[in-house]
Design an enzyme around this catalytic site. Structure first.
Site, PDB file in Angstrom:
ATOM      1  N   ARG A  42     109.132 -13.237  -1.828  1.00 54.12           N
ATOM      2  CA  ARG A  42     109.187 -11.799  -2.039  1.00 54.12           C
ATOM      3  C   ARG A  42     110.466 -11.255  -1.412  1.00 54.12           C
ATOM      4  O   ARG A  42     111.004 -11.853  -0.470  1.00 54.12           O
ATOM      5  CB  ARG A  42     107.970 -11.132  -1.409  1.00 54.12           C
ATOM      6  CG  ARG A  42     107.922 -11.223   0.108  1.00 54.12           C
ATOM      7  CD  ARG A  42     106.553 -10.898   0.666  1.00 54.12           C
ATOM      8  NE  ARG A  42     105.599 -11.965   0.385  1.00 54.12           N
ATOM      9  CZ  ARG A  42     104.354 -11.979   0.845  1.00 54.12           C
ATOM     10  NH1 ARG A  42     103.898 -10.998   1.591  1.00 54.12           N
ATOM     11  NH2 ARG A  42     103.554 -12.981   0.548  1.00 54.12           N
ATOM     12  N   ASP A  67     109.878  -9.680  -7.146  1.00 55.00           N
ATOM     13  CA  ASP A  67     109.155  -8.541  -6.573  1.00 55.00           C
ATOM     14  C   ASP A  67     107.928  -8.282  -7.432  1.00 55.00           C
ATOM     15  O   ASP A  67     108.014  -7.669  -8.498  1.00 55.00           O
ATOM     16  CB  ASP A  67     110.060  -7.312  -6.531  1.00 55.00           C
ATOM     17  CG  ASP A  67     109.382  -6.108  -5.865  1.00 55.00           C
ATOM     18  OD1 ASP A  67     108.202  -6.247  -5.455  1.00 55.00           O
ATOM     19  OD2 ASP A  67     110.030  -5.052  -5.765  1.00 55.00           O
ATOM     20  N   LYS A  69     105.641  -6.304  -7.078  1.00 52.67           N
ATOM     21  CA  LYS A  69     105.269  -4.896  -7.179  1.00 52.67           C
ATOM     22  C   LYS A  69     106.176  -4.123  -8.128  1.00 52.67           C
ATOM     23  O   LYS A  69     105.953  -2.938  -8.367  1.00 52.67           O
ATOM     24  CB  LYS A  69     105.289  -4.255  -5.796  1.00 52.67           C
ATOM     25  CG  LYS A  69     104.221  -4.836  -4.858  1.00 52.67           C
ATOM     26  CD  LYS A  69     104.214  -4.153  -3.509  1.00 52.67           C
ATOM     27  CE  LYS A  69     103.131  -4.729  -2.613  1.00 52.67           C
ATOM     28  NZ  LYS A  69     103.111  -4.091  -1.264  1.00 52.67           N
ATOM     29  N   GLY A  90      97.841 -17.671  -1.537  1.00 48.18           N
ATOM     30  CA  GLY A  90      97.048 -17.528  -0.331  1.00 48.18           C
ATOM     31  C   GLY A  90      96.753 -16.092   0.039  1.00 48.18           C
ATOM     32  O   GLY A  90      96.648 -15.756   1.221  1.00 48.18           O
ATOM     33  N   TYR A  91      96.619 -15.242  -0.972  1.00 44.94           N
ATOM     34  CA  TYR A  91      96.317 -13.829  -0.719  1.00 44.94           C
ATOM     35  C   TYR A  91      94.836 -13.639  -0.376  1.00 44.94           C
ATOM     36  O   TYR A  91      94.002 -14.503  -0.629  1.00 44.94           O
ATOM     37  CB  TYR A  91      96.629 -12.986  -1.953  1.00 44.94           C
ATOM     38  CG  TYR A  91      98.063 -13.037  -2.439  1.00 44.94           C
ATOM     39  CD1 TYR A  91      99.124 -12.907  -1.559  1.00 44.94           C
ATOM     40  CD2 TYR A  91      98.338 -13.199  -3.790  1.00 44.94           C
ATOM     41  CE1 TYR A  91     100.437 -12.935  -2.020  1.00 44.94           C
ATOM     42  CE2 TYR A  91      99.646 -13.232  -4.264  1.00 44.94           C
ATOM     43  CZ  TYR A  91     100.696 -13.098  -3.366  1.00 44.94           C
ATOM     44  OH  TYR A  91     101.983 -13.129  -3.829  1.00 44.94           O
ATOM     45  N   ARG A  92      94.520 -12.449   0.144  1.00 40.11           N
ATOM     46  CA  ARG A  92      93.103 -12.099   0.290  1.00 40.11           C
ATOM     47  C   ARG A  92      92.485 -11.995  -1.101  1.00 40.11           C
ATOM     48  O   ARG A  92      93.169 -11.684  -2.088  1.00 40.11           O
ATOM     49  CB  ARG A  92      92.951 -10.756   1.009  1.00 40.11           C
ATOM     50  CG  ARG A  92      93.292 -10.779   2.474  1.00 40.11           C
ATOM     51  CD  ARG A  92      92.689  -9.590   3.177  1.00 40.11           C
ATOM     52  NE  ARG A  92      93.446  -9.228   4.379  1.00 40.11           N
ATOM     53  CZ  ARG A  92      93.037  -8.351   5.284  1.00 40.11           C
ATOM     54  NH1 ARG A  92      91.887  -7.717   5.108  1.00 40.11           N
ATOM     55  NH2 ARG A  92      93.764  -8.072   6.337  1.00 40.11           N
ATOM     56  N   ARG A  98      95.122  -7.778  -8.498  1.00 37.88           N
ATOM     57  CA  ARG A  98      95.747  -6.451  -8.509  1.00 37.88           C
ATOM     58  C   ARG A  98      97.240  -6.532  -8.813  1.00 37.88           C
ATOM     59  O   ARG A  98      97.809  -5.615  -9.407  1.00 37.88           O
ATOM     60  CB  ARG A  98      95.528  -5.747  -7.169  1.00 37.88           C
ATOM     61  CG  ARG A  98      94.090  -5.328  -6.929  1.00 37.88           C
ATOM     62  CD  ARG A  98      93.980  -4.289  -5.822  1.00 37.88           C
ATOM     63  NE  ARG A  98      94.428  -4.799  -4.531  1.00 37.88           N
ATOM     64  CZ  ARG A  98      93.649  -5.440  -3.673  1.00 37.88           C
ATOM     65  NH1 ARG A  98      92.374  -5.675  -3.993  1.00 37.88           N
ATOM     66  NH2 ARG A  98      94.115  -5.849  -2.511  1.00 37.88           N
ATOM     67  N   GLY A 132      91.849 -12.836   9.384  1.00 37.85           N
ATOM     68  CA  GLY A 132      91.462 -13.913  10.287  1.00 37.85           C
ATOM     69  C   GLY A 132      92.580 -14.906  10.473  1.00 37.85           C
ATOM     70  O   GLY A 132      93.598 -14.869   9.777  1.00 37.85           O
ATOM     71  N   HIS A 133      92.390 -15.783  11.441  1.00 32.08           N
ATOM     72  CA  HIS A 133      93.316 -16.884  11.683  1.00 32.08           C
ATOM     73  C   HIS A 133      92.513 -18.131  11.986  1.00 32.08           C
ATOM     74  O   HIS A 133      91.294 -18.087  12.208  1.00 32.08           O
ATOM     75  CB  HIS A 133      94.275 -16.556  12.827  1.00 32.08           C
ATOM     76  CG  HIS A 133      95.438 -15.707  12.403  1.00 32.08           C
ATOM     77  ND1 HIS A 133      96.407 -16.157  11.533  1.00 32.08           N
ATOM     78  CD2 HIS A 133      95.798 -14.438  12.738  1.00 32.08           C
ATOM     79  CE1 HIS A 133      97.303 -15.200  11.346  1.00 32.08           C
ATOM     80  NE2 HIS A 133      96.952 -14.144  12.065  1.00 32.08           N
ATOM     81  N   ASP A 163      93.829 -24.606   9.738  1.00 30.83           N
ATOM     82  CA  ASP A 163      94.830 -24.341   8.704  1.00 30.83           C
ATOM     83  C   ASP A 163      95.192 -25.583   7.898  1.00 30.83           C
ATOM     84  O   ASP A 163      95.217 -25.543   6.662  1.00 30.83           O
ATOM     85  CB  ASP A 163      96.105 -23.787   9.341  1.00 30.83           C
ATOM     86  CG  ASP A 163      96.007 -22.310   9.658  1.00 30.83           C
ATOM     87  OD1 ASP A 163      95.007 -21.672   9.277  1.00 30.83           O
ATOM     88  OD2 ASP A 163      96.934 -21.783  10.302  1.00 30.83           O
TER      89      ASP A 163
END
Length: 381
Positions: A42, A67, A69, A90-92, A98, A132-133, A163
């Site tokens: 990005r 980009d 967006k 690896g997005y939420r 979206r 979270g992590h 991870d």
């Protein structure tokens, strides 16, 4: 930079939507195995806070900047997806949708695509939308609670167990299995939901079996493999360093106690758990009489299952690892070599960490996706 190596995944094309942690590491594994991995960075970078020149998880990859967006950003990614075999994000949950690059949009463009999703909590469940992590993910699975001494807080194992072991490795396993399915006659693409909580829990499968059988106590520092056993753990030497002991089998234990200089009566405490504390003190006292180097020499060439505990900087110089080239130096950076090894199609480090956007023109040409190069020119003008 070269597109891909000659590993077993040579010819496989992977789109990686830039992130941090387990997603990039999974993509690096695929790149190490020869896949042509294009990282979609990005504008402004991924926010890891490290100079891209040292981000080894981006080795063997190429980078373009998109980009997502912007009005035409999603279309550029879909142009890449049309020519790809795998996508990793690896997005939420819901973010990729979206942005216009979720599974439905991508699989509509390429029905044989393997869409790999890397998250901590998974795509659904009460915590799916929570941040979270690693440490939180392994905490809930019971994994974190196994590490450390019984009288101290749990020991955090860096981010290796969650991870990378519970996350990246399970994502890669899933992606490769789904890729095999997609390439069979009548096979289709699909979504791989790799959640760290699932993988970290799965790693402890053997332990759960032992727990059910009564062979594992549900408290740390009380078992054969978690430091509770005096002949499976670490001991300090006279110079403040440490030796690791794993003399579980009787024949190895006999060799260990003999070389350590423990008497037969003391050594027999192995068979009596009530005497394990006494045995631990005897072993600890012996190790404190010599330096790490001296004890390393004592156990050299034996089957006592004892090894020096090395630091990250020391490890590459160990004679065994040096002989196997377990670590390599590429462009001045010492780093672990690709693993595992293949007799006919060996992997290799063939490129340094990808610089964001540095390979846009090359990827546009090789993948026949002119839209990403045109967008790059617009950003520069």
């Amino acid at each position: 930079m070269a597109a891909a190596g000659n590993g077993p995944l040579s010819g496989v094309r992977v789109v990686e939507l830039a992130g941090i942690g387990p997603g990039p590491f999974a993509a690096m594994l695929l790149a190490d195995l020869g896949a042509d991995v294009v990282r979609v960075d990005r504008p402004g970078g991924a926010g890891l806070g490290i100079d891209p020149a040292y981000d080894l998880t981006n080795r063997n990859k190429r980078s373009v900047i998109v980009d997502l967006k912007s009005a035409d950003g999603p279309a550029q990614v879909l142009d890449l997806v049309e020519r790809a075999d795998v996508l990793i994000e690896g997005y939420r949950p819901g973010v990729a949708e979206r942005l216009g690059v979720g599974p439905d949009a991508c699989l509509a463009r390429n029905p044989r695509l393997v869409y790999g999703r890397m998250t901590g909590w998974g795509q659904e469940g009460p915590l799916a939308q929570r941040a979270g992590h690693d440490v939180a993910y392994i905490a809930l699975t019971g994994t974190l609670g196994m590490f450390g001494r019984p009288d101290e807080p749990p020991t955090v194992p860096a981010n290796l167990v969650g991870d990378y072991a519970g996350g990246s490795l399970y994502l890669v396993i899933g992606v490769l299995a789904a890729l095999q399915h997609a390439r069979t006659e009548g096979g289709t693409g699909q979504v791989v939901d790799a959640a760290i909580v699932d993988g970290a829990a799965h790693l402890a499968t053997m332990i759960h079996g032992m727990l059910a059988a009564g062979g594992w106590q549900d408290r740390r520092g009380s078992n054969l493999l978690d430091g509770g056993c005096p002949f499976y753990g670490t001991y300090e030497t006279s110079d403040g360093q440490y030796m690791a002991v794993g003399a579980l089998e009787p024949q190895f234990y006999a060799e260990f106690t003999g070389l350590l200089g423990i008497g037969e009566t003391e050594a027999q405490a192995r068979a009596d758990m009530a005497r394990w504390g006494e045995l631990r003190e005897v072993i600890a006292a012996r190790f404190r009489t010599r330096t790490r180097a001296e004890w390393t020499a004592v156990f050299e060439g034996s089957d006592a299952c004892v090894a020096p505990v090395l630091s990250l900087r020391e490890a590459p110089s160990h004679p065994h690892l040096a002989a196997r080239s377990t670590f390599i130096t590429h462009d001045g950076l010492t780093q672990p070599a690709p693993a595992p090894r293949f007799s006919a199609t060996p992997g290799a480090v063939h490129g340094p960490p990808a610089r964001p956007g540095a390979d846009t023109a090359e990827v546009a040409r090789d993948w026949d996706v002119p839209s990403i190069e045109k967008a790059g020119r617009r950003r520069q003008s």
